[in-house]
Design an enzyme around this catalytic site. Structure first.
Site, PDB file in Angstrom:
ATOM      1  N   GLU A 245       0.887  -1.166   0.000  1.00 17.81           N
ATOM      2  CA  GLU A 245       0.000   0.000   0.000  1.00 17.81           C
ATOM      3  C   GLU A 245       0.920   1.210   0.000  1.00 17.81           C
ATOM      4  O   GLU A 245       1.497   1.555   1.021  1.00 17.81           O
ATOM      5  CB  GLU A 245      -0.899   0.004   1.247  1.00 17.81           C
ATOM      6  CG  GLU A 245      -1.830  -1.178   1.372  1.00 17.81           C
ATOM      7  CD  GLU A 245      -2.953  -1.161   0.355  1.00 17.81           C
ATOM      8  OE1 GLU A 245      -3.055  -0.193  -0.431  1.00 17.81           O
ATOM      9  OE2 GLU A 245      -3.725  -2.135   0.323  1.00 17.81           O
ATOM     10  N   CYS A 279      -2.176   9.200   2.524  1.00 18.97           N
ATOM     11  CA  CYS A 279      -1.813   8.646   1.213  1.00 18.97           C
ATOM     12  C   CYS A 279      -2.870   8.990   0.169  1.00 18.97           C
ATOM     13  O   CYS A 279      -2.549   9.247  -0.986  1.00 18.97           O
ATOM     14  CB  CYS A 279      -1.634   7.141   1.314  1.00 18.97           C
ATOM     15  SG  CYS A 279      -3.000   6.323   2.122  1.00 18.97           S
TER      16      CYS A 279
HETATM   17  P1  NDP Z   1       8.456   4.723   4.534  1.00 19.83           P
HETATM   18  O1  NDP Z   1       8.417   3.957   3.271  1.00 19.83           O
HETATM   19  O2  NDP Z   1       9.618   5.585   4.789  1.00 19.83           O
HETATM   20  O3  NDP Z   1       8.381   3.721   5.788  1.00 19.83           O
HETATM   21  C1  NDP Z   1       7.329   2.808   5.968  1.00 19.83           C
HETATM   22  C2  NDP Z   1       7.779   1.735   6.944  1.00 19.83           C
HETATM   23  O4  NDP Z   1       8.828   0.955   6.353  1.00 19.83           O
HETATM   24  C3  NDP Z   1       8.365   2.286   8.246  1.00 19.83           C
HETATM   25  O5  NDP Z   1       8.032   1.441   9.298  1.00 19.83           O
HETATM   26  C4  NDP Z   1       9.847   2.241   7.952  1.00 19.83           C
HETATM   27  O6  NDP Z   1      10.648   2.255   9.095  1.00 19.83           O
HETATM   28  C5  NDP Z   1       9.956   0.934   7.208  1.00 19.83           C
HETATM   29  N1  NDP Z   1      11.168   0.785   6.390  1.00 19.83           N
HETATM   30  C6  NDP Z   1      12.056   1.732   6.001  1.00 19.83           C
HETATM   31  N2  NDP Z   1      13.043   1.173   5.249  1.00 19.83           N
HETATM   32  C7  NDP Z   1      12.766  -0.146   5.151  1.00 19.83           C
HETATM   33  C8  NDP Z   1      13.387  -1.255   4.486  1.00 19.83           C
HETATM   34  N3  NDP Z   1      14.504  -1.120   3.778  1.00 19.83           N
HETATM   35  N4  NDP Z   1      12.812  -2.468   4.580  1.00 19.83           N
HETATM   36  C9  NDP Z   1      11.651  -2.632   5.266  1.00 19.83           C
HETATM   37  N5  NDP Z   1      11.026  -1.627   5.932  1.00 19.83           N
HETATM   38  C10 NDP Z   1      11.564  -0.394   5.867  1.00 19.83           C
HETATM   39  O7  NDP Z   1       7.086   5.532   4.602  1.00 19.83           O
HETATM   40  P2  NDP Z   1       6.589   6.581   5.708  1.00 19.83           P
HETATM   41  O8  NDP Z   1       6.600   5.969   7.061  1.00 19.83           O
HETATM   42  O9  NDP Z   1       7.345   7.842   5.499  1.00 19.83           O
HETATM   43  O10 NDP Z   1       5.051   6.782   5.293  1.00 19.83           O
HETATM   44  C11 NDP Z   1       4.653   7.689   4.344  1.00 19.83           C
HETATM   45  C12 NDP Z   1       4.388   6.982   3.017  1.00 19.83           C
HETATM   46  O11 NDP Z   1       3.431   5.968   3.193  1.00 19.83           O
HETATM   47  C13 NDP Z   1       3.793   7.921   1.987  1.00 19.83           C
HETATM   48  O12 NDP Z   1       4.390   7.710   0.730  1.00 19.83           O
HETATM   49  C14 NDP Z   1       2.337   7.507   1.937  1.00 19.83           C
HETATM   50  O13 NDP Z   1       1.690   7.815   0.747  1.00 19.83           O
HETATM   51  C15 NDP Z   1       2.428   6.041   2.184  1.00 19.83           C
HETATM   52  N6  NDP Z   1       1.159   5.511   2.690  1.00 19.83           N
HETATM   53  C16 NDP Z   1       0.365   4.736   1.866  1.00 19.83           C
HETATM   54  C17 NDP Z   1      -0.872   4.289   2.296  1.00 19.83           C
HETATM   55  C18 NDP Z   1      -1.764   3.430   1.436  1.00 19.83           C
HETATM   56  O14 NDP Z   1      -2.723   2.897   1.962  1.00 19.83           O
HETATM   57  N7  NDP Z   1      -1.517   3.280   0.159  1.00 19.83           N
HETATM   58  C19 NDP Z   1      -1.373   4.659   3.615  1.00 19.83           C
HETATM   59  C20 NDP Z   1      -0.468   5.457   4.391  1.00 19.83           C
HETATM   60  C21 NDP Z   1       0.751   5.869   3.930  1.00 19.83           C
HETATM   61  P3  NDP Z   1      11.059   3.681   9.728  1.00 19.83           P
HETATM   62  O15 NDP Z   1       9.857   4.184  10.413  1.00 19.83           O
HETATM   63  O16 NDP Z   1      12.135   3.393  10.654  1.00 19.83           O
HETATM   64  O17 NDP Z   1      11.507   4.544   8.574  1.00 19.83           O
END
Ligand code: NDP
Length: 535
Positions: A245, A279
């Site tokens: 997502e 999002c």
């Molecule tokens: P990120 O992609 O930065 O992080 C998402 C999660 O992945 C966090 O828990 C993060 O940890 C973790 N993560 C980071 N690097 C890795 C890796 N290499 N392998 C596995 N996990 C990893 O997104 P954000 O938290 O900044 O969220 C915002 C984004 O999410 C926006 O683009 C938004 O549009 C999207 N989003 C989409 C939704 C949907 O339903 N389509 C709903 C809500 C948000 P850490 O916190 O430590 O960085």
């Protein structure tokens, strides 16, 4: 090819602290996981999960109801923590996070058993003696990786769906919102679910990566496109599934016959709720020229009137941004648009008096934007609504579809048939008429996007199926032999030819097919009734 992901480090701090974006106050800490220890958390859950999987669906449903009550019992406490840790206005902690998950648990309890029950399969006419059914088996232990923007409702929903399907879960909340993430596991434990069925591993991306690389059977990832693609590739290289997502760039199309006051209010909510950090928030508006001036005027006036301030106050409508990094992304995209010729009609960076946290970005409205500007192509993820005037709805659809994203879109018109025609032409996983993004709060509706916005679906029956293996179980009474088994001879092919015509062909060809096929068909019937293989 192995996906290029951040290297896993093992020098992670023992403690992960949480600070409020409102005033920078330290809210608490959780124990951080060493990436090298993530596998053992998965192994622990794997010990408990088989017992949970054996529970009848009705019993799992009972636990879902209890979890709903557990949320109600700590509602104000959770709402306060959500607002303090993530910064969304207090009312949104109830409306966009907590209450929808209570309803989600009720839906899972009511609809889940029916969706997850075995399903009898109708067999082709020439296999009528066989009995088949689809049975939906839990995957085992799955991983949920969550973002910070809806740190309760997104992971809570993913975890609850996986549990209802009989799985155990290892959850990795965002490092920005660990305290509320931890409360998800606590809530299920409060509801009496077996201890150890849900485990939380805290930390940064390296912990998420370790979860992807562990033995979990599937990853449910919500986050950015960049990280999501890497996670999807890493899963694929290990032959495990992933539901992704990812980001969005949702368009709102305002038709000349829209209920304008309603479209203006909807634009304000869809663009500025959660300080635009949604999002499926409205990131582009295409409005028909006929009503454009009145629409822009209304949105600008409304944006200026929204109360920006301390999200703990009941009447605050826009709180601080979650982090200085996020604030900087928004600021730079708006600056870039203005430098390229767009007009900033209102809004911009704003300190919150007496609150030395991240600071806010007051709701911004941009006009005079053009499709090639970064702000029209990249995800803003902040309280900014760029508005474009169009001369036709065809132009609006073309511009809306000119994006790498395809999460949601909305059409604002009082003509339902028109809204459906437009909805079919829009490249999006969800199209709402006269509303935007609300359906994340209705888990009976599927959630997910096309193009770079993701793969797979959350919520609804599709979300439950994502947590299962579909196993076919088939019974053959063994009184006859299949006619297609050995030995082969000419009469088998001739009988099959005639059968194809008799069963599926043109009516006028059937008498001739019967005449030609009668002999071979009789031989086939005798062969089927004979037990053993004989030449
Ligand atoms: P990120 O992609 O930065 O992080 C998402 C999660 O992945 C966090 O828990 C993060 O940890 C973790 N993560 C980071 N690097 C890795 C890796 N290499 N392998 C596995 N996990 C990893 O997104 P954000 O938290 O900044 O969220 C915002 C984004 O999410 C926006 O683009 C938004 O549009 C999207 N989003 C989409 C939704 C949907 O339903 N389509 C709903 C809500 C948000 P850490 O916190 O430590 O960085």
């Amino acid at each position: 090819m192995e996906a290029a992901v951040k290297p896993v480090t093992s020098d992670a701090p023992a403690e992960l602290e949480s600070f409020s974006p409102i005033d920078g106050a330290r809210l608490g800490s959780v124990q951080a996981a060493d990436p090298a220890e993530v596998q053992s958390a998965v192994d622990d859950v794997a010990e408990v999960q088989p017992f949970w999987a054996q529970l009848p669906l009705a019993d799992r449903a009972r636990y879902m109801r209890r979890a709903g009550q557990a949320i109600i019992d700590q509602l104000d406490d959770l709402a306060t923590l959500l607002t303090r840790e993530q910064g969304k206005p207090r009312n949104e902690s109830y409306s966009m996070e907590l209450v929808p998950t209570i309803d989600a648990l009720r839906w899972l309890a009511e609809a889940g058993p029916g969706i997850l029950s075995d399903e009898r399969v109708a067999m082709p006419v020439f296999m009528k003696q066989k009995r088949s059914r689809h049975t939906l088996e839990p995957l085992g232990v799955v991983g949920v990786i969550a973002p910070w923007n809806y740190p309760w409702s997104i992971p809570f929903g993913e975890v609850a769906f996986a549990l209802m399907a009989g799985n155990g879960v290892v959850l990795k909340p965002s490092e920005l919102t660990p305290l509320i993430g931890q409360r998800i596991q606590d809530t299920f434990e409060r509801a009496g679910l077996p201890e150890g069925l849900v485990r939380t591993v805290h930390g940064d991306g390296a912990v998420g990566q370790a979860l992807v690389e562990s033995s979990v059977e599937k990853i449910f990832f919500t986050g950015s496109v960049e990280v999501g693609k890497r996670v999807g590739m890493a899963c694929a290289s290990r032959m495990k599934g992933s539901v992704l997502e990812l980001g969005g760039k949702d368009a709102m199309i305002v038709c000349a016959d829209a209920n304008l006051p309603n479209a203006i209010s909807g634009c304000l909510w869809g663009g500025f709720a959660n300080a635009g950090q949604t999002c499926a928030g409205i990131e582009r508006v295409y409005v028909e020229r006929e009503v454009a001036d009145r629409f822009v005027e209304g949105v600008v006036a409304g944006a200026k009137a929204l109360r920006v301030g301390d999200p703990r106050d009941w009447d605050t409508e826009v709180g601080p941004m979650v982090s200085t990094e996020q604030l900087e992304i928004v600021r730079s995209l708006v600056d870039d648009a203005v430098a390229a010729g767009a007009t900033l009609r209102c809004g911009g960076q704003r300190d919150l008096p007496g609150l030395p946290g991240v600071g806010a970005y007051a709701p911004a409205v941009l006009t005079g934007v053009t499709p090639e500007m970064r702000i029209m192509r990249e995800e803003i993820f902040g309280p900014v609504v760029p508005i474009t005037v169009v001369d036709s709805l065809g132009e609006a659809v073309e511009l809306a579809n000119d994006s790498e994203f395809g999460l949601g879109a909305s059409v604002w018109t009082t003509n339902r048939a028109k809204s459906e025609r437009l909805a079919r032409r829009l490249d999006a996983g969800m199209v709402w008429a006269n509303d935007h993004m609300y359906s994340h709060g209705a888990v009976s509706c599927a959630w997910g996007g096309v193009k770079d916005s993701g793969l797979g679906r959350s919520h609804a029956k599709f979300g439950l199926l994502e947590g299962t293996n579909v196993k076919l179980m088939s019974w053959e009474p063994s009184r006859t032999r299949n006619f297609w088994w050995h030995p082969y001879d000419e009469s088998l092919g001739r009988a099959l030819h005639s059968s194809a015509q008799l069963l599926y062909g043109r009516d006028s060809d059937k008498p001739a097919a019967l005449r030609r096929g009668a002999g071979p068909l009789l031989r086939l019937a005798r062969k089927s009734l004979r037990g053993a293989f004989r030449r």
